[in-house]
Design an enzyme around this catalytic site. Structure first.
Site, PDB file in Angstrom:
ATOM      1  CE1 TYR A   4      -3.525  -2.629   0.712  1.00  0.00           C
ATOM      2  CE2 TYR A   4      -4.634  -0.566   1.212  1.00  0.00           C
ATOM      3  CZ  TYR A   4      -4.681  -1.909   0.915  1.00  0.00           C
ATOM      4  OH  TYR A   4      -5.901  -2.524   0.824  1.00  0.00           O
ATOM      5  CG  ASP A  23     -13.858  -6.771   2.178  1.00  0.00           C
ATOM      6  OD1 ASP A  23     -13.597  -6.073   3.173  1.00  0.00           O
ATOM      7  OD2 ASP A  23     -14.312  -6.306   1.112  1.00  0.00           O
ATOM      8  CG  ASP A  54      -8.179  -4.570   1.683  1.00  0.00           C
ATOM      9  OD1 ASP A  54      -9.132  -4.100   2.332  1.00  0.00           O
ATOM     10  OD2 ASP A  54      -8.107  -4.512   0.436  1.00  0.00           O
ATOM     11  CE  LYS A  78       1.647 -17.744  -2.799  1.00  0.00           C
ATOM     12  NZ  LYS A  78       0.710 -18.880  -2.942  1.00  0.00           N
ATOM     13  CG  ASP A 113      -2.312 -20.102  -1.613  1.00  0.00           C
ATOM     14  OD1 ASP A 113      -1.801 -20.107  -0.470  1.00  0.00           O
ATOM     15  OD2 ASP A 113      -1.805 -20.718  -2.572  1.00  0.00           O
TER      16      ASP A 113
HETATM   17  C1  IPM Z   1     -10.378  -1.041   4.069  1.00  0.00           C
HETATM   18  C2  IPM Z   1     -10.591  -0.428   2.721  1.00  0.00           C
HETATM   19  C3  IPM Z   1      -9.413   0.472   2.398  1.00  0.00           C
HETATM   20  C4  IPM Z   1      -8.167  -0.404   2.366  1.00  0.00           C
HETATM   21  C5  IPM Z   1      -9.552   1.279   1.093  1.00  0.00           C
HETATM   22  C6  IPM Z   1     -10.806   2.113   1.075  1.00  0.00           C
HETATM   23  C7  IPM Z   1      -8.336   2.128   0.827  1.00  0.00           C
HETATM   24  O1  IPM Z   1     -10.795  -1.414   1.762  1.00  0.00           O
HETATM   25  O2  IPM Z   1     -10.241  -0.285   5.050  1.00  0.00           O
HETATM   26  O3  IPM Z   1     -10.360  -2.275   4.155  1.00  0.00           O
HETATM   27  O4  IPM Z   1      -7.873  -1.028   1.345  1.00  0.00           O
HETATM   28  O5  IPM Z   1      -7.482  -0.462   3.379  1.00  0.00           O
HETATM   29 MG    MG Z   2     -10.974  -3.367   2.545  1.00  0.00          MG
END
Ligand code: IPM
Ligand code: MG
Length: 357
Positions: free
Chosen positions: A142, A249, A245, A189, A221
């Site tokens: 990042y 999710d 990240d 990884k 993975d």
């Molecule tokens: C998160 C989001 C952010 C990230 C984006 C909006 C930059 O997806 O906080 O998980 O990738 O960290």
């Molecule tokens: Mg995110």
């Protein structure tokens, strides 16, 4: 007590969900005798529109001088669909994380029995799942050097990590495990990436200082697969920025809705608290967004930055009550959904009715 809270509502559904979290914090304030002074500041696409930059200096100043930051979401389709945009809302979020030294992002993943039907996963797989993703937040791909070659036909994003960066986040992971079921899984990884090998090396060396914590390793993975095959095997997952990240999710499908997962970003002095979901622009202004993740983020704020543990638990209990009684937005209640504001009203009222310890 009096507390100064910087509030960044952001874009899309941000203003609606943060308004509900403030409503619930005020209910806490009234019940437990605290005063939250909110200072609203801009970040994201709305800040670009108004000031030309996604993170105005004033926002950063206000945040630095607050006890904590409550944040909604940022992002707008006009930037998502334009790969050549010079300024982007997300730059504001990355910059504030860096400037506030928020290297540790804590993302708890919980399973709610009442919501079992909303998870696409089989109930017997997710029952009892309860883990925390500890994501490194200010390093890795990042923040590495990025760019294009001269004629624009090649691009690069460098990923670097130092031992120091790994040690400080690993400490957070080990300590979180010590307070929980004492298992730490490093997700990396290391079969391909040199940065991952440095992570493994560093974390392995640290393990002897935490003899009560069982440490294991998974390639990312495989971890992505294990998380939905057998999520109950995890206690604390420690991982770098990008992997964290992605898998956080993924973790949200266990709870049944991404609208449920809160997060805390901490490190230096001032912590920032936000739902893990994005700005859901299609839902903006419609009073349909689930405010629970933001309300639970406010609970993390109270507990972590203000040390108000009982108050935080009162919020969590009130959210559970809303879930149990099916007072929820359409992501969690298809038949009879209520609005974002009604969910906030219910949870605030439940907090007011809390019997104090
Ligand atoms: C998160 C989001 C952010 C990230 C984006 C909006 C930059 O997806 O906080 O998980 O990738 O960290
Ligand atoms: Mg995110």
């Amino acid at each position: 007590m009096d507390f100064n809270i910087a509030v960044i509502k952001g874009d899309g559904i941000g203003p609606e969900i943060v308004t509900e979290a403030m409503k619930v914090m005020d209910a806490v304030g009234a019940k437990y005798g605290h005063n939250f002074n909110y200072n609203e500041v801009l970040m994201g696409a709305c800040a670009i529109d108004e000031t030309g930059t996604p993170l105005p200096d004033e926002t950063l100043e206000v945040c630095k001088n607050s006890d904590a930051v409550l944040f909604g979401a940022i992002g707008h389709p006009k930037y998502d669909n334009d790969p050549n945009a010079k300024v982007r809302p997300e730059q504001g979020l990355l910059k504030i994380r860096k400037e506030l030294g928020l290297y540790a992002n804590i993302r708890p993943v919980a399973y709610y029995p009442a919501l079992e039907q909303f998870s696409p996963l089989k109930p017997e797989r997710i029952e009892g799942a309860d883990f925390v993703v500890v994501r490194e937040l200010t390093g890795g791909i990042y923040f590495g050097e990025k760019g294009r070659n001269q004629d624009g036909t090649e691009a690069y994003d460098n990923c670097t990590y130092s031992v120091e960066e790994i040690e400080r986040i690993a400490k957070v992971g080990f300590e979180a495990a010590q307070k929980r079921r004492k298992k730490l899984t490093l997700v990396d990884k290391a079969n391909v990436l040199e940065t991952s090998r440095l992570w493994r090396d560093t974390v392995t060396k640290m393990a002897s200082s935490y003899p009560d914590v069982e440490l294991d390793f998974l390639f990312v993975d495989n971890a992505a697969m294990q998380m939905i095959l057998a999520p109950t095997q995890f206690d604390v997952i420690l991982t770098e920025n990008m992997f964290g990240d992605i898998i956080s999710d993924e973790g949200s499908v266990i709870g049944g809705s991404i609208g449920l997962l809160p997060s805390a970003s901490v490190g230096a002095k001032v912590g920032l608290y936000e739902p893990i979901h994005g700005s859901f622009p299609q839902g903006a202004g419609k009073n349909i967004a689930n405010p629970m993740a933001t309300i639970l983020s406010a609970a993390m704020l109270l507990e972590t930055s203000l040390n108000l543990v009982e108050e935080a638990n009162a919020i969590r209990a009130a959210v559970s009550k809303a879930i149990d009684e099916n007072v929820a937005t359409e992501d969690l209640n298809k038949q009879n959904p209520v609005g974002t504001d009604a969910v906030g009203d219910f949870i605030a009222a439940a907090v007011s009715e809390t019997v104090k310890a």
